[in-house]
Design a protein around this motif. Structure first.
Motif, PDB file in Angstrom:
ATOM      1  N   LEU A  15       0.858  -1.187   0.000  1.00  0.00           N
ATOM      2  CA  LEU A  15       0.000   0.000   0.000  1.00  0.00           C
ATOM      3  C   LEU A  15       0.892   1.234   0.000  1.00  0.00           C
ATOM      4  O   LEU A  15       1.572   1.520   0.989  1.00  0.00           O
ATOM      5  N   LEU A  16       0.889   1.946  -1.107  1.00  0.00           N
ATOM      6  CA  LEU A  16       1.752   3.117  -1.207  1.00  0.00           C
ATOM      7  C   LEU A  16       1.352   4.193  -0.208  1.00  0.00           C
ATOM      8  O   LEU A  16       2.199   4.864   0.374  1.00  0.00           O
ATOM      9  N   GLY A  17       0.028   4.341   0.005  1.00  0.00           N
ATOM     10  CA  GLY A  17      -0.443   5.345   0.953  1.00  0.00           C
ATOM     11  C   GLY A  17       0.021   6.733   0.583  1.00  0.00           C
ATOM     12  O   GLY A  17      -0.093   7.169  -0.567  1.00  0.00           O
ATOM     13  N   PHE A  18       0.603   7.429   1.568  1.00  0.00           N
ATOM     14  CA  PHE A  18       1.126   8.771   1.335  1.00  0.00           C
ATOM     15  C   PHE A  18       2.641   8.805   1.518  1.00  0.00           C
ATOM     16  O   PHE A  18       3.217   9.836   1.868  1.00  0.00           O
ATOM     17  N   LEU A  95      -2.987 -10.665   0.565  1.00  0.00           N
ATOM     18  CA  LEU A  95      -4.140 -10.685  -0.331  1.00  0.00           C
ATOM     19  C   LEU A  95      -5.428 -10.902   0.456  1.00  0.00           C
ATOM     20  O   LEU A  95      -6.431 -10.216   0.229  1.00  0.00           O
ATOM     21  N   VAL A  96      -5.394 -11.847   1.399  1.00  0.00           N
ATOM     22  CA  VAL A  96      -6.579 -12.105   2.227  1.00  0.00           C
ATOM     23  C   VAL A  96      -6.903 -10.879   3.084  1.00  0.00           C
ATOM     24  O   VAL A  96      -8.067 -10.488   3.209  1.00  0.00           O
ATOM     25  N   GLY A  97      -5.856 -10.275   3.669  1.00  0.00           N
ATOM     26  CA  GLY A  97      -6.076  -9.084   4.479  1.00  0.00           C
ATOM     27  C   GLY A  97      -6.657  -7.942   3.671  1.00  0.00           C
ATOM     28  O   GLY A  97      -7.521  -7.194   4.141  1.00  0.00           O
ATOM     29  N   CYS A  98      -6.188  -7.817   2.442  1.00  0.00           N
ATOM     30  CA  CYS A  98      -6.701  -6.779   1.543  1.00  0.00           C
ATOM     31  C   CYS A  98      -8.174  -7.020   1.223  1.00  0.00           C
ATOM     32  O   CYS A  98      -8.991  -6.092   1.250  1.00  0.00           O
ATOM     33  N   HIS A 177      -2.659   3.634  -3.196  1.00  0.00           N
ATOM     34  CA  HIS A 177      -3.764   4.106  -2.360  1.00  0.00           C
ATOM     35  C   HIS A 177      -3.417   3.802  -0.913  1.00  0.00           C
ATOM     36  O   HIS A 177      -2.426   3.127  -0.631  1.00  0.00           O
ATOM     37  N   PHE A 178      -4.257   4.308   0.023  1.00  0.00           N
ATOM     38  CA  PHE A 178      -3.973   4.042   1.432  1.00  0.00           C
ATOM     39  C   PHE A 178      -4.845   2.926   2.007  1.00  0.00           C
ATOM     40  O   PHE A 178      -4.738   2.592   3.174  1.00  0.00           O
ATOM     41  N   PHE A 179      -5.712   2.336   1.171  1.00  0.00           N
ATOM     42  CA  PHE A 179      -6.461   1.156   1.587  1.00  0.00           C
ATOM     43  C   PHE A 179      -6.837   0.364   0.341  1.00  0.00           C
ATOM     44  O   PHE A 179      -6.689   0.829  -0.792  1.00  0.00           O
TER      45      PHE A 179
END
Length: 312
Positions: A15-18, A95-98, A177-179
């Motif tokens: 997750l690239l996030g910010f 992947l499951v967590g996502c 994205h952050f999620f």
């Protein structure tokens, strides 16, 4: 990563996030932390106030307490992971967590759309049928409408979860994205996503368009009834009971449509990420403020609580 049929299958994402804003990293963390804590405090405070004050034990505030509970859960599905990633070198998620994160995010969002429709019907019954309001909005019906909203949101999100788990990912594993959201996962999938996109379109039509139509029709009847009120004071009182809910609906649907329909493909731009912050983090914070500023009953309940506290 797992080798299967000569294809490298992705089992985790980044997750690239910010993280691509290192100069304002500390500022962003502080701002998001304050917003998250404020959201929890405001929503939980009004839920407790509604529970403590018997004058607020009405269908409208029963729906409101559930709405604020949804807002707490909704922001918690994304904000803690986003905040923790500010201190992580590797912003990884399985992947499951996502998929699970998206399941709760989508379930709570879809539940909120159904609940706002139920609240619109409640306002319709209160203004268009005031004499029959108590019999129409019985406690049993209110509970059924809330449970129906939860079941509708969970079942729709569960169908999307099952569809996502059928996808395979073998290319890049960086989510800008952050999620974890559906558009980003579809862009990264190396298998056919037609069925998932079709399912998403059906759910948008059913949960988005139909709910919006029901809300518009309800407020159409409400406006007609308000115009029939002869006194300006009566019209103002009737309008004030709907203004907060109408503002909430407008913000929720407008921001959601902008993020999912008007943003760039996959939501990978910096602008898309900051636009999603308003949709996922800011609105849950603003909802209790919107209802508190224009709501005389909540202000009166706060005064009664202050007097009780002072007496004790």
């Amino acid at each position: 990563m797992i080798r299967r049929r000569n294809i490298t299958e992705i089992t985790h994402f980044i997750l690239l996030g910010f993280s691509d804003f290192p100069r304002i990293k500390a500022l962003l963390f502080a701002v998001f932390l304050v917003i998250y804590v404020t959201t929890l405090t405001w929503n939980l405070s009004i839920i407790i106030l509604i529970r403590m004050d018997s004058h607020l034990h009405t269908p409208m505030y029963f729906f409101l307490s559930n709405l604020f509970f949804l807002d707490i859960s909704y922001v918690t599905s994304t904000a803690p992971k986003m905040l923790s990633d500010f201190f992580q070198e590797q912003h990884t998620i399985t992947l499951v967590g996502c998929a699970v994160q998206y399941f709760f995010f989508a379930a709570l969002g879809l539940t909120e759309t159904c609940l706002m429709t139920a609240m619109a019907y409640d306002r319709y019954a209160a203004i268009c049928n005031p004499l029959l309001y108590s019999s129409i909005m019985s406690p049993t019906l209110c509970v059924q409408m809330v449970l129906g909203s939860y079941m509708a949101g969970l079942s729709a999100s569960l169908s999307q979860l099952c569809a996502i788990l059928q996808l395979h990912f073998c290319g890049p594993n960086v989510i800008h994205h952050f999620f974890c959201d559906m558009p980003q996962l579809l862009v990264l999938s190396c298998t056919d996503t037609f069925f998932v996109r079709l399912l998403a379109a059906v759910l948008i039509i059913f949960y988005g368009i139909i709910n919006v139509v029901v809300i518009i029709v309800s407020y159409g009847y409400i406006i007609i009834s308000i115009m029939k009120i002869t006194t300006a004071k009566g019209r103002s009182k009737a309008f004030n009971t709907c203004a907060s809910h109408l503002t909430l609906v407008s913000l929720f649907y407008t921001s959601g449509m902008f993020v999912y329909l008007c943003s760039s493909s996959g939501g990978s731009s910096n602008f898309d990420r900051f636009a999603s912050v308003f949709y996922t983090v800011m609105i849950p914070m603003l909802n209790p403020l919107i209802y508190s500023l224009r709501n005389k009953e909540i202000k009166d309940a706060l005064k009664r609580l202050q007097k009780k506290g002072g007496y004790c």
